[in-house]
Design a protein around this motif. Structure first.
Motif, PDB file in Angstrom:
ATOM      1  N   HIS A  77       0.817  -1.211   0.000  1.00  0.00           N
ATOM      2  CA  HIS A  77       0.000   0.000   0.000  1.00  0.00           C
ATOM      3  C   HIS A  77       0.854   1.266   0.000  1.00  0.00           C
ATOM      4  O   HIS A  77       0.451   2.289  -0.559  1.00  0.00           O
ATOM      5  CB  HIS A  77      -0.975  -0.014   1.179  1.00  0.00           C
ATOM      6  N   SER A 111       3.734   1.540  -1.622  1.00  0.00           N
ATOM      7  CA  SER A 111       4.135   1.710  -3.023  1.00  0.00           C
ATOM      8  C   SER A 111       2.952   2.161  -3.872  1.00  0.00           C
ATOM      9  O   SER A 111       3.122   2.942  -4.816  1.00  0.00           O
ATOM     10  CB  SER A 111       4.749   0.430  -3.587  1.00  0.00           C
ATOM     11  N   GLN A 112       1.749   1.717  -3.547  1.00  0.00           N
ATOM     12  CA  GLN A 112       0.562   2.165  -4.270  1.00  0.00           C
ATOM     13  C   GLN A 112       0.346   3.671  -4.074  1.00  0.00           C
ATOM     14  O   GLN A 112       0.054   4.391  -5.038  1.00  0.00           O
ATOM     15  CB  GLN A 112      -0.658   1.388  -3.783  1.00  0.00           C
ATOM     16  N   LEU A 113       0.511   4.160  -2.851  1.00  0.00           N
ATOM     17  CA  LEU A 113       0.353   5.589  -2.579  1.00  0.00           C
ATOM     18  C   LEU A 113       1.418   6.415  -3.296  1.00  0.00           C
ATOM     19  O   LEU A 113       1.136   7.492  -3.820  1.00  0.00           O
ATOM     20  CB  LEU A 113       0.411   5.848  -1.071  1.00  0.00           C
ATOM     21  N   ASN A 141       2.977   5.566  -6.094  1.00  0.00           N
ATOM     22  CA  ASN A 141       2.640   5.549  -7.524  1.00  0.00           C
ATOM     23  C   ASN A 141       1.501   6.509  -7.845  1.00  0.00           C
ATOM     24  O   ASN A 141       1.527   7.190  -8.880  1.00  0.00           O
ATOM     25  CB  ASN A 141       2.286   4.132  -7.971  1.00  0.00           C
ATOM     26  N   GLN A 142       0.510   6.582  -6.985  1.00  0.00           N
ATOM     27  CA  GLN A 142      -0.598   7.517  -7.201  1.00  0.00           C
ATOM     28  C   GLN A 142      -0.111   8.957  -7.142  1.00  0.00           C
ATOM     29  O   GLN A 142      -0.553   9.802  -7.931  1.00  0.00           O
ATOM     30  CB  GLN A 142      -1.701   7.295  -6.165  1.00  0.00           C
ATOM     31  N   ALA A 143       0.794   9.258  -6.217  1.00  0.00           N
ATOM     32  CA  ALA A 143       1.335  10.616  -6.099  1.00  0.00           C
ATOM     33  C   ALA A 143       2.127  10.991  -7.344  1.00  0.00           C
ATOM     34  O   ALA A 143       1.986  12.108  -7.869  1.00  0.00           O
ATOM     35  CB  ALA A 143       2.212  10.728  -4.860  1.00  0.00           C
ATOM     36  N   ASP A 200       1.715   9.731 -10.313  1.00  0.00           N
ATOM     37  CA  ASP A 200       0.766   9.853 -11.417  1.00  0.00           C
ATOM     38  C   ASP A 200       0.067  11.208 -11.382  1.00  0.00           C
ATOM     39  O   ASP A 200      -0.118  11.848 -12.422  1.00  0.00           O
ATOM     40  CB  ASP A 200      -0.254   8.724 -11.361  1.00  0.00           C
ATOM     41  N   GLN A 201      -0.306  11.673 -10.192  1.00  0.00           N
ATOM     42  CA  GLN A 201      -0.927  12.994 -10.079  1.00  0.00           C
ATOM     43  C   GLN A 201       0.045  14.085 -10.505  1.00  0.00           C
ATOM     44  O   GLN A 201      -0.347  15.047 -11.181  1.00  0.00           O
ATOM     45  CB  GLN A 201      -1.391  13.245  -8.648  1.00  0.00           C
TER      46      GLN A 201
END
Length: 57
Positions: free
Chosen positions: A23, A25-27, A29-31, A33-34
């Motif tokens: 989770h 690494s998911q956060l 990656n989302q940051a 991407d934004q």
């Protein structure tokens, strides 16, 4: 404001706080991407190399 740390100390005094690497690494990656989308919106030249490198088809 009640925090997770406070609540866990009150209701679960013997609990250990565990970091879930998936989770995290998911956060991250989302940051990223934004950030990528924000940069794309600021670029004026849609045919530049930078735009094409950041654009995901």
């Amino acid at each position: 404001m009640l925090t997770i740390k406070f609540l866990s100390n009150v209701f679960l005094p013997n609990a250990k706080i565990v970091i879930d690497h998936l989770h995290i690494s998911q956060l991250v990656n989302q940051a990223f991407d934004q950030l990528r989308v924000t940069i794309l919106k600021q670029l004026n030249d849609k045919h530049s190399r930078i735009y094409k490198a950041l654009k995901i088809n």
